[in-house]
Write an enzyme that holds these catalytic residues in place. Structure first.
Site, PDB file in Angstrom:
ATOM      1  CD  GLU A  59       1.249  -5.235   5.636  1.00 20.37           C
ATOM      2  OE1 GLU A  59       1.980  -6.543   5.594  1.00 20.37           O
ATOM      3  OE2 GLU A  59       0.108  -5.841   4.222  1.00 20.37           O
TER       4      GLU A  59
ATOM      5  CB  ALA B 232      -1.379   0.033   0.965  1.00 15.08           C
TER       6      ALA B 232
ATOM      7  N   GLY C 175       0.355  -4.732   0.756  1.00 16.16           N
ATOM      8  CA  GLY C 175      -0.613  -5.152  -0.061  1.00 16.16           C
ATOM      9  C   GLY C 175      -0.099  -5.932  -1.664  1.00 16.16           C
TER      10      GLY C 175
ATOM     11  CD  GLU D  33      -2.609  -7.542   1.968  1.00 18.74           C
ATOM     12  OE1 GLU D  33      -2.128  -6.033   2.860  1.00 18.74           O
ATOM     13  OE2 GLU D  33      -2.895  -8.410   3.847  1.00 18.74           O
TER      14      GLU D  33
HETATM   15  C1  LIG Z   1     -10.339   2.435   8.846  1.00 15.64           C
HETATM   16  C2  LIG Z   1      -8.863   1.436   8.639  1.00 15.64           C
HETATM   17  C3  LIG Z   1      -9.043   1.523   7.485  1.00 15.64           C
HETATM   18  C4  LIG Z   1      -7.706   0.278   6.849  1.00 15.64           C
HETATM   19  C5  LIG Z   1      -7.659   0.969   5.416  1.00 15.64           C
HETATM   20  C6  LIG Z   1      -6.564   0.549   4.698  1.00 15.64           C
HETATM   21  C7  LIG Z   1      -6.746  -1.127   4.366  1.00 15.64           C
HETATM   22  C8  LIG Z   1      -5.301  -0.945   3.940  1.00 15.64           C
HETATM   23  C9  LIG Z   1      -5.287  -2.361   3.411  1.00 15.64           C
HETATM   24  C10 LIG Z   1      -4.033  -3.536   4.243  1.00 15.64           C
HETATM   25  C11 LIG Z   1      -2.586  -3.580   4.518  1.00 15.64           C
HETATM   26  C12 LIG Z   1      -1.647  -2.794   4.114  1.00 15.64           C
HETATM   27  C13 LIG Z   1      -0.438  -2.044   3.702  1.00 15.64           C
HETATM   28  C14 LIG Z   1       0.784  -2.064   3.422  1.00 15.64           C
HETATM   29  O1  LIG Z   1       0.287  -2.993   2.314  1.00 15.64           O
HETATM   30  S1  LIG Z   1       1.569  -1.383   4.473  1.00 15.64           S
HETATM   31  C15 LIG Z   1       3.258  -1.255   2.666  1.00 15.64           C
HETATM   32  C16 LIG Z   1       4.229  -2.448   3.541  1.00 15.64           C
HETATM   33  N1  LIG Z   1       4.960  -2.222   2.590  1.00 15.64           N
HETATM   34  C17 LIG Z   1       6.189  -1.700   2.983  1.00 15.64           C
HETATM   35  O2  LIG Z   1       6.754  -1.169   4.239  1.00 15.64           O
HETATM   36  C18 LIG Z   1       7.284  -2.010   1.909  1.00 15.64           C
HETATM   37  C19 LIG Z   1       7.805  -0.503   2.487  1.00 15.64           C
HETATM   38  N2  LIG Z   1       9.079  -0.808   1.652  1.00 15.64           N
HETATM   39  C20 LIG Z   1      10.237  -1.606   1.495  1.00 15.64           C
HETATM   40  O3  LIG Z   1      10.770  -1.930   2.507  1.00 15.64           O
HETATM   41  C21 LIG Z   1      11.557  -0.696   0.722  1.00 15.64           C
HETATM   42  O4  LIG Z   1      11.358   0.385   0.100  1.00 15.64           O
HETATM   43  C22 LIG Z   1      10.957  -1.934  -0.359  1.00 15.64           C
HETATM   44  C23 LIG Z   1      11.922  -3.121   0.058  1.00 15.64           C
HETATM   45  C24 LIG Z   1      10.139  -1.840  -1.403  1.00 15.64           C
HETATM   46  C25 LIG Z   1      12.298  -1.110  -1.293  1.00 15.64           C
HETATM   47  O5  LIG Z   1      13.959  -0.931  -0.738  1.00 15.64           O
HETATM   48  P1  LIG Z   1      15.238   0.150  -1.474  1.00 15.64           P
HETATM   49  O6  LIG Z   1      14.586  -0.095  -3.223  1.00 15.64           O
HETATM   50  O7  LIG Z   1      16.557   0.007  -0.547  1.00 15.64           O
HETATM   51  O8  LIG Z   1      14.150   1.653  -1.569  1.00 15.64           O
HETATM   52  P2  LIG Z   1      13.406   2.698  -0.972  1.00 15.64           P
HETATM   53  O9  LIG Z   1      13.300   1.996   0.997  1.00 15.64           O
HETATM   54  O10 LIG Z   1      14.719   3.254   0.146  1.00 15.64           O
HETATM   55  O11 LIG Z   1      12.626   3.192  -1.112  1.00 15.64           O
HETATM   56  C26 LIG Z   1      12.652   4.242  -2.540  1.00 15.64           C
HETATM   57  C27 LIG Z   1      11.577   5.255  -1.975  1.00 15.64           C
HETATM   58  O12 LIG Z   1      10.236   4.629  -2.345  1.00 15.64           O
HETATM   59  C28 LIG Z   1       9.774   4.987  -1.013  1.00 15.64           C
HETATM   60  N3  LIG Z   1       8.789   4.235  -0.761  1.00 15.64           N
HETATM   61  C29 LIG Z   1       8.849   2.426  -0.688  1.00 15.64           C
HETATM   62  N4  LIG Z   1       7.725   1.245  -0.170  1.00 15.64           N
HETATM   63  C30 LIG Z   1       6.249   2.612   0.324  1.00 15.64           C
HETATM   64  C31 LIG Z   1       5.317   2.322   0.027  1.00 15.64           C
HETATM   65  N5  LIG Z   1       4.443   0.821   0.614  1.00 15.64           N
HETATM   66  N6  LIG Z   1       4.466   3.611   0.006  1.00 15.64           N
HETATM   67  C32 LIG Z   1       5.154   4.922  -0.446  1.00 15.64           C
HETATM   68  N7  LIG Z   1       6.610   5.107  -0.250  1.00 15.64           N
HETATM   69  C33 LIG Z   1       7.174   3.726  -0.140  1.00 15.64           C
HETATM   70  C34 LIG Z   1      10.424   5.379   0.223  1.00 15.64           C
HETATM   71  O13 LIG Z   1      10.671   5.872   1.558  1.00 15.64           O
HETATM   72  C35 LIG Z   1      11.360   5.504  -1.027  1.00 15.64           C
HETATM   73  O14 LIG Z   1      10.724   6.954  -0.778  1.00 15.64           O
HETATM   74  P3  LIG Z   1      11.800   7.958  -0.214  1.00 15.64           P
HETATM   75  O15 LIG Z   1      11.366   8.249   1.805  1.00 15.64           O
HETATM   76  O16 LIG Z   1      11.000   9.671  -0.615  1.00 15.64           O
HETATM   77  O17 LIG Z   1      13.563   7.720  -0.310  1.00 15.64           O
END
Ligand SMILES: CCCCCCCC/C=C\C/C=C/C(=O)SCCNC(=O)CCNC(=O)[C@H](O)C(C)(C)COP(=O)(O)OP(=O)(O)OC[C@H]1O[C@@H](n2cnc3c(N)ncnc32)[C@H](O)[C@@H]1OP(=O)(O)O
Length: 718
Positions: free
Chosen positions: A123, A61, A100, A103
């Protein structure tokens, strides 16, 4: 967004497009919904492949959307519609399938992955749970114990492990999308019964209750007070005990409790803070994106005590060739035995191999003549370090970077001992240096941008979170810690016990309270520094015993050291241990008597101190010093301080770091409490709110991501 096209005649190929990690933003979700509809409605399309552009399937997400009004199609029905499709849908996983993203893949009928991909449900590390069906589908696919492990830790697994666990159907070394398309063609028309995970039952287990009890105990012990891991266990329990639809309801309810929680905000702030520290800058204008790091292939470590050994291991683990120098023969001999076994243990833990001959040992500094970078880690004594830097300046190549692992001494002064002060920086590691994630990179007045960039890059290569900070006594971390420790001592003088103070801090979320931590690291460390500073003088009597330079001072730590109570190493400190080196802290009646006598001797009437006062006194002074550090430009932003405290000092991550905590508590409140405590203790000047803190309040207490503007405006007026 998502791109849709038909390939190989009958395969609908959906490509997620949202650089850099194809996070599932509203427009990507909309793109998926539209593309799936198109594929299912197109008679020529017999099967579907979902992939991500630029070699990344999906990072989950879009975390940046969480704090905002949600729009676009929700994930749960989107994934449900994919699973319910009457044409096979194949996930082609490259790079990452996280949160996500995984998922979404679990909603597909088949999962094919490149061998280098990483998968996981992280998450929990963001204060959430996998609420797009992850908590319900994963246990049904791989069993409850394995799913519990992945969901409660958030760990990423390799494609090989994911295949073994049963998450993946196939792993390839080749072009994953091509393989997935071929596979999609091969399963065209096959029955999808048995491919929809939501229709599976969890494999039955004999003792479900004790499995979940154990899991609950484990998560509660691992992160004190963190609510997301607990909710994750509850959600998986629902998968194991309820039909899918009811389990999904439970998942939703639990997510609702987490989604707007302070912990989720803190953890999501910290996710971005960690990444922000890499974009460092210094007051002189050096920056991460304009400074060129130098290549470092061969490094040296001077001094093979505990820190030096850890640094040697960390450098070797990063693939560098290392010259390890120790001038004391006995210490050198011990290090030659200790370092290889530390490396071996590390290799077993990390599944890596280290070339044993990547480290050479020497008894003389002359051995470092050809290295690219030296890290000095000798005893914390300025005269000794001066001598080492003078020698290094003569022995090393003119362009060798000279680094010091000092935890508090003046980097500028050490630089002044060399011929190239621009090549001197601090690399402050935390013990054990090969394990702890934090590295403070300390730039001096004359450090060149390339020197800072090189140390920052080397830290990254060693797997550290490197934070650039300016040169001052104790740098950022230890300078703030000093205030925290002093308040803890004052609380003892006023009537608290080590047990009471530690309990308050541990319930806040620290893995160890200040006194247990002091026993672990050794009381003699601080004593030596205070003696060198002329503070530890226990011959003083009357009021002067507790005053230094007009300010309140507590000699309690000095007195304990004079009694030979150095902590765990001597079996006695703020607590007692069953033997020298013992680990289990027990309350010590001797210490309580000692405190009673001490208070009586100094006419201090003990009073009742509650947990709130402990937290406010210890944490708010530390935070106040943090604001002072920001004001002086020693740290560039609050994220730097928060990363230092979470990675180096055990600050609970679900509280975001000290500066984020101040933002959560409210800056006005921090000011108000500090002022109150300052009134009560006027001889503790640092209880006065810092100028920056007051200015932020005067500016309407902007949220933490806007503090830099207030700091910048101030600096631009100077
Ligand atoms: C009232 C209830 C309401 C509920 C409604 C909500 C429903 C939600 C439903 C489902 C839940 C799902 C939740 C999720 O999926 S949460 C996200 C889970 N994912 C993660 O935690 C992965 C996070 N990312 C990483 O671990 C890494 O970025 C990587 C392994 C994918 C890549 O690593 P790397 O190449 O080292 O790059 P960076 O980490 O430096 O990332 C580059 C850049 O991208 C940004 N970024 C990475 N992931 C995300 C993301 N998921 N969303 C937004 N931005 C992301 C990261 O921040 C970097 O940017 P920068 O900060 O500007 O440097």
């Amino acid at each position: 967004m998502a791109q849709y096209r038909r390939v190989s005649g009958s395969v609908g190929l959906i490509t997620l497009q949202n650089p850099p990690v194809n996070a599932l933003s509203a427009s990507v979700r909309q793109g998926i919904v539209d593309s799936v509809k198109r594929a299912l409605g197109d008679q020529k399309v017999k099967s579907v492949v979902i992939c991500g552009q630029n070699g990344v399937f999906c990072g989950g997400a879009d975390i940046r959307e969480f704090g905002r009004q949600m729009s676009g199609p929700p994930l749960v029905p989107m994934i449900h519609d994919i699973e319910a499709a009457n044409k096979p849908v194949v996930a082609a996983i490259e790079g990452s399938a996280l949160g996500g993203g995984l998922e979404l893949a679990l909603g597909c009928h088949y999962r094919i992955s490149h061998s280098k991909a990483k998968l996981g449900l992280p998450e929990v590390t963001l204060g959430l749970l996998p609420a797009a069906g992850g908590t319900q589908r994963l246990p049904r696919l791989i069993g409850v114990p394995a799913a519990l492990n992945l969901i409660t830790t958030g760990r990423h697994v390799t494609a090989a492990e994911a295949l073994q666990l049963g998450i993946l159907d196939h792993v390839t070394e080749h072009n994953t999308v091509d393989v997935a398309v071929k596979f999609a063609l091969s399963v065209t028309g096959e029955s999808l019964d048995g491919r929809r995970i939501s229709s599976f039952s969890c494999a039955p287990l004999s003792d479900l209750d004790s499995l979940f009890e154990e899991a609950m105990l484990k998560v509660r012990g691992a992160a004190r007070g963190a609510i997301a891991p607990v909710a994750c266990v509850q959600a998986v329990r629902a998968a194991a005990t309820l039909p899918y639809a009811q389990g999904m309801e439970r998942e939703k309810e639990l997510m609702a409790t987490l989604f707007h929680s302070g912990q989720a905000r803190a953890l999501q702030y910290f996710f971005f803070a960690q990444r922000a520290v890499g974009r460092w800058s210094t007051p002189s204008g050096a920056r991460w994106d304009t400074s060129q790091p130098r290549p470092v292939r061969k490094a040296a470590v001077i001094g093979l005590g505990t820190m030096g050994r850890g640094i040697t291991v960390a450098l070797a683990q990063a693939g560098l060739s290392v010259v390890a120098v120790e001038t004391h023969a006995k210490q050198l001999m011990e290090a030659k035995k200790a370092v290889p076994s530390m490396l071996k243990r590390g290799a077993v833990r990390g599944g890596t191999t280290i070339e044993p001959d990547s480290i050479t040992y020497s008894e003389t500094v002359q051995a470092v003549a050809d290295v690219d970078l030296v890290i000095e880690a000798v005893f914390e004594d300025m005269a000794l370090k001066e001598k080492v830097f003078q020698q290094l300046s003569i022995v090393c190549k003119p362009d060798t970077l000279l680094c010091t692992n000092t935890s508090s001494l003046d980097v500028d002064h050490l630089a002044s001992q060399t011929r190239h002060p621009e090549l001197v920086v601090g690399m402050h590691f935390f013990a054990p240096a090969h394990v702890m994630k934090l590295l403070e990179v300390v730039y001096g007045r004359r450090s060149s941008p390339a020197a800072v960039a090189t140390a920052m890059q080397l830290g990254k290569k060693m797997g550290k979170v490197s934070v650039a900070v300016g040169n001052c006594r104790g740098f950022a971390g230890n300078r703030m810690l000093k205030r925290y420790l002093e308040q803890a001592f004052f609380l003892l003088e006023e009537g608290a016990t080590p047990e009471l103070v530690d309990r308050a801090l541990e319930e806040f979320g620290f893995p160890m309270g200040v006194f247990r931590m002091s026993d672990l690291s050794g009381l003699d460390v601080g004593w030596r520094v205070r003696k060198a500073d002329g503070l530890a003088d226990t011959s003083l009597t009357g009021t002067s015993a507790r005053v230094r330079q007009g300010c309140r001072y507590s000699p309690l730590g000095d007195l304990l050291c004079e009694h030979g109570r150095f902590g765990q190493k001597t079996g006695r400190g703020w607590y007692q241990y069953d033997k020298p080196g013992g680990r289990v802290a027990k309350s010590d009646p001797w210490l309580h008597n000692f405190l009673d006598e001490y208070r009586a001797r100094h006419g201090l009437v003990p009073r009742c101190i509650d947990q709130q006062e402990v937290l406010e006194r210890c944490l708010f002074v530390l935070i106040n010093e943090g604001f002072q550090i920001l004001e002086e430009g020693i740290a560039a932003g609050p994220e730097d301080i928060d990363a230092i405290y979470v990675f180096g000092y055990g600050w609970p991550r679900h509280r975001g770091g000290p500066m984020f905590y101040a933002d959560m508590v409210g800056l006005e409140r921090v000011v108000e409490r500090l002022e109150r405590y300052h009134q009560a203790h006027p001889n503790v000047p640092y209880l006065q709110p810092s100028g920056l803190l007051r200015r932020l309040v005067a500016n309407g207490s902007p949220p933490i991501h806007k503090w830099r503007n207030v700091i910048k405006n101030r600096n631009s007026q100077l």
